[in-house]
Design a protein around this motif. Structure first.
Motif, PDB file in Angstrom:
ATOM      1  N   GLU A  40       0.825  -1.207   0.000  1.00 47.25           N
ATOM      2  CA  GLU A  40       0.000   0.000   0.000  1.00 47.25           C
ATOM      3  C   GLU A  40       0.860   1.258   0.000  1.00 47.25           C
ATOM      4  N   ILE A  41       2.048   1.186   0.616  1.00 43.80           N
ATOM      5  CA  ILE A  41       2.944   2.343   0.577  1.00 43.80           C
ATOM      6  C   ILE A  41       3.463   2.545  -0.841  1.00 43.80           C
ATOM      7  N   PHE A  42       3.912   1.474  -1.476  1.00 42.66           N
ATOM      8  CA  PHE A  42       4.448   1.611  -2.832  1.00 42.66           C
ATOM      9  C   PHE A  42       3.375   2.104  -3.796  1.00 42.66           C
ATOM     10  N   GLU A  43       2.195   1.532  -3.707  1.00 38.46           N
ATOM     11  CA  GLU A  43       1.114   1.909  -4.624  1.00 38.46           C
ATOM     12  C   GLU A  43       0.442   3.221  -4.243  1.00 38.46           C
ATOM     13  N   ASP A  44       0.810   3.754  -3.073  1.00 37.09           N
ATOM     14  CA  ASP A  44       0.258   5.024  -2.594  1.00 37.09           C
ATOM     15  C   ASP A  44      -1.272   4.973  -2.577  1.00 37.09           C
ATOM     16  N   ARG A  45      -1.782   3.984  -1.886  1.00 37.85           N
ATOM     17  CA  ARG A  45      -3.227   3.736  -1.862  1.00 37.85           C
ATOM     18  C   ARG A  45      -4.004   4.953  -1.377  1.00 37.85           C
ATOM     19  N   GLY A 144       1.053  10.402   1.550  1.00 41.56           N
ATOM     20  CA  GLY A 144       0.757  11.716   2.098  1.00 41.56           C
ATOM     21  C   GLY A 144       0.544  11.668   3.603  1.00 41.56           C
ATOM     22  N   LEU A 145      -0.161  10.648   4.078  1.00 46.54           N
ATOM     23  CA  LEU A 145      -0.383  10.495   5.519  1.00 46.54           C
ATOM     24  C   LEU A 145       0.937  10.298   6.252  1.00 46.54           C
ATOM     25  N   TRP A 166       7.615  -5.783  -2.568  1.00 48.97           N
ATOM     26  CA  TRP A 166       7.261  -4.376  -2.417  1.00 48.97           C
ATOM     27  C   TRP A 166       8.385  -3.595  -1.757  1.00 48.97           C
ATOM     28  N   HIS A 167       9.162  -4.239  -0.922  1.00 45.69           N
ATOM     29  CA  HIS A 167      10.338  -3.574  -0.358  1.00 45.69           C
ATOM     30  C   HIS A 167      11.386  -3.327  -1.436  1.00 45.69           C
ATOM     31  N   PHE A 176      10.310   8.702  -2.927  1.00 46.64           N
ATOM     32  CA  PHE A 176       9.790   8.638  -1.557  1.00 46.64           C
ATOM     33  C   PHE A 176      10.971   8.500  -0.610  1.00 46.64           C
ATOM     34  N   ALA A 177      11.200   9.538   0.196  1.00 46.91           N
ATOM     35  CA  ALA A 177      12.422   9.600   0.999  1.00 46.91           C
ATOM     36  C   ALA A 177      12.347   8.821   2.302  1.00 46.91           C
TER      37      ALA A 177
END
Length: 467
Positions: A40-45, A144-145, A166-167, A176-177
């Motif tokens: 979900e982080i990679f796909e920016d859900r 964003g969150l 996904w990692h 994405f820093a």
């Protein structure tokens, strides 16, 4: 009467207010143990509604609803998201004294700008406000969150057999820093006495291309996966076990136990402990070699409601505090690693808060020069991440160790809104320290106090995990 959850929420003294607002509030977050999804982080859900981000997998909230007599249809069943949210909103006002009440309202304030009170009557207003922002605000995606929460590092929870797809994608994404690190969770390879062990070991063998015929085969397979995790920035492991065993035995005996389990035969408690000890010692040595932290979470009775376990499976809100006492075994385990100079950075968590003092005294017997606070008393875990639980944990550490070297809070959560739990912790921390100062128990040296608070909030974890 103080206003409800205003800017000075939980801050009872002027010293506490200064420490929080000038030092704690702006520090980054190292969320080194959580259960959020790297996919979900990679796909920016982007979540469609507040129920998805709040109630989708949060068994804390499910327990609140069950305690209010809500039918499972509205909790994990096929009721609509709007109906589920309504039932939760109706239950929440009864959660006075429960951190869930504070967590929810902090999340509503920080992420949605809602400063009112959530209940059955306001549910429609809150539903519409939150959903409009979730659907239309560009900063309300998963990334964003994370960014607006000032998160510097996330440590997810990952099985040794996971391909870490996904990692790998996140590691290659320069846009994405935030550091998103896998964490090594080998429970299924340790818990030889639990259902599914043989099937899991066969899977581990397939993943590593190993023939799994002896204890040394298990060691080699786990070491191979540790190398893969390390290459992707892993900084910590996590062992979730009922209790810490220490029953060393020759490899021949351990292999005999292993073969027995692989053949589908039941193993005795003593046999299981021999195998677990052999695996845990090997893992500890590997973690020390790679500079990882070894987290040990224990004293949980899992899935005690068999009817609901059969219906919903594990991790659905039916776990409780256990009362195992294994202080002698913990010391034996740590000592075995210390004797050979292979004790890794270690964080100990007991779900039974009555063991805070026990663990706080064990720390002092096994510290080292690699990093201040090499062996840590973990933050209030699960049922202890309440206001009273956090105060009790920090008080034990302060009484018997060095609070100034504490590596601070973690969310242990599946929700991307849960970073406000760090704020909750920081307010409680500043209030505790502020009270001691204003009672004349510690000098009012605000520069030293501010630096200590900043360390506990972030800097200590940054140093401890070599971020």
């Amino acid at each position: 009467m103080k206003p409800f959850m205003d800017k000075d929420f939980l801050l009872e003294t002027e010293t506490a207010k200064t420490l929080y607002h000038q030092h704690a509030a702006g520090m980054p977050i190292a969320d080194y143990h959580c259960h959020v999804s790297p996919k979900e982080i990679f796909e920016d859900r982007r979540f469609e509604n507040i129920t998805q981000v709040w109630l989708g997998g949060d068994h804390y909230k499910w327990r609140v609803m069950r305690s209010n007599g809500v039918d499972e249809h509205y909790i994990t069943g096929d009721a609509s998201d709007r109906e589920k949210f309504q039932k939760f909103a109706e239950a929440l006002p009864k959660a006075i004294g429960n951190p869930m009440y504070h967590w929810c309202h902090l999340e509503l304030q920080r992420f949605f700008g809602y400063t009112g009170v959530l209940n059955g009557d306001t549910a429609e207003e809150v539903w519409n406000l939150c959903n409009d922002k979730l659907q239309n605000d560009p900063n309300m995606t998963v990334r964003g969150l994370i960014l607006q929460s000032n998160v510097a590092m996330i440590g997810t929870t990952d099985d040794p057999c996971d391909d870490l797809e996904w990692h790998k994608k996140l590691a290659a994404d320069d846009s994405f820093a935030v550091k998103v690190c896998p964490s090594f969770r080998p429970d299924k390879a340790i818990n030889i006495h639990k259902p599914g062990f043989a099937e899991y070991i066969k899977k581990l063998g397939e993943v590593t291309g190993s023939a799994m015929g002896c204890i040394n085969c298990v060691r080699k397979a786990l070491s191979a996966r540790i190398e893969v995790f390390d290459a992707l920035g892993c900084r910590a492991s996590d062992q979730g076990i009922d209790y810490v065993p220490y029953r060393p035995a020759p490899d021949e005996e351990v292999t005999a136990v292993f073969k027995k389990a692989m053949a589908g035969e039941a193993v005795t408690t003593e046999e299981a402990e021999k195998y677990q000890t052999a695996v845990l010692l090997h893992l500890g040595r590997e973690y020390a070699k790679h500079g990882w932290a070894m987290q040990i979470h224990y004293n949980c009775l899992r899935s005690v409601n068999t009817k609901m376990f059969k219906q919903l499976g594990p991790d659905t809100g039916f776990d409780t505090i256990a009362t195992y006492s294994c202080g002698k075994a913990i010391c034996g385990f740590l000592d075995a690693l210390e004797q050979t100079g292979e004790l890794p950075r270690t964080i100990l968590y007991s779900l039974n808060g009555a063991e805070n003092d026990l663990l706080a005294t064990i720390l002092g017997a096994f510290q080292g020069t690699e990093v201040p606070g090499k062996v840590q008393l973990g933050s209030g875990w699960w049922y202890n991440d309440t206001k009273t639980g956090m105060v009790a944990q920090m008080t034990s550490l302060a009484n018997l160790g060095l609070l100034g070297n504490f590596i601070g809070m973690l969310t242990d959560s599946r929700s991307f809104l849960s970073y406000t739990r760090h704020e909750y912790f920081r307010r409680i921390l500043c209030n505790l320290i502020g009270g001691w100062v204003e009672d004349g128990e510690y000098p009012a040296d605000m520069a030293a106090l501010g630096a200590m608070v900043e360390d506990i909030c972030f800097n200590n974890a940054k140093r401890y995990l070599s971020l």
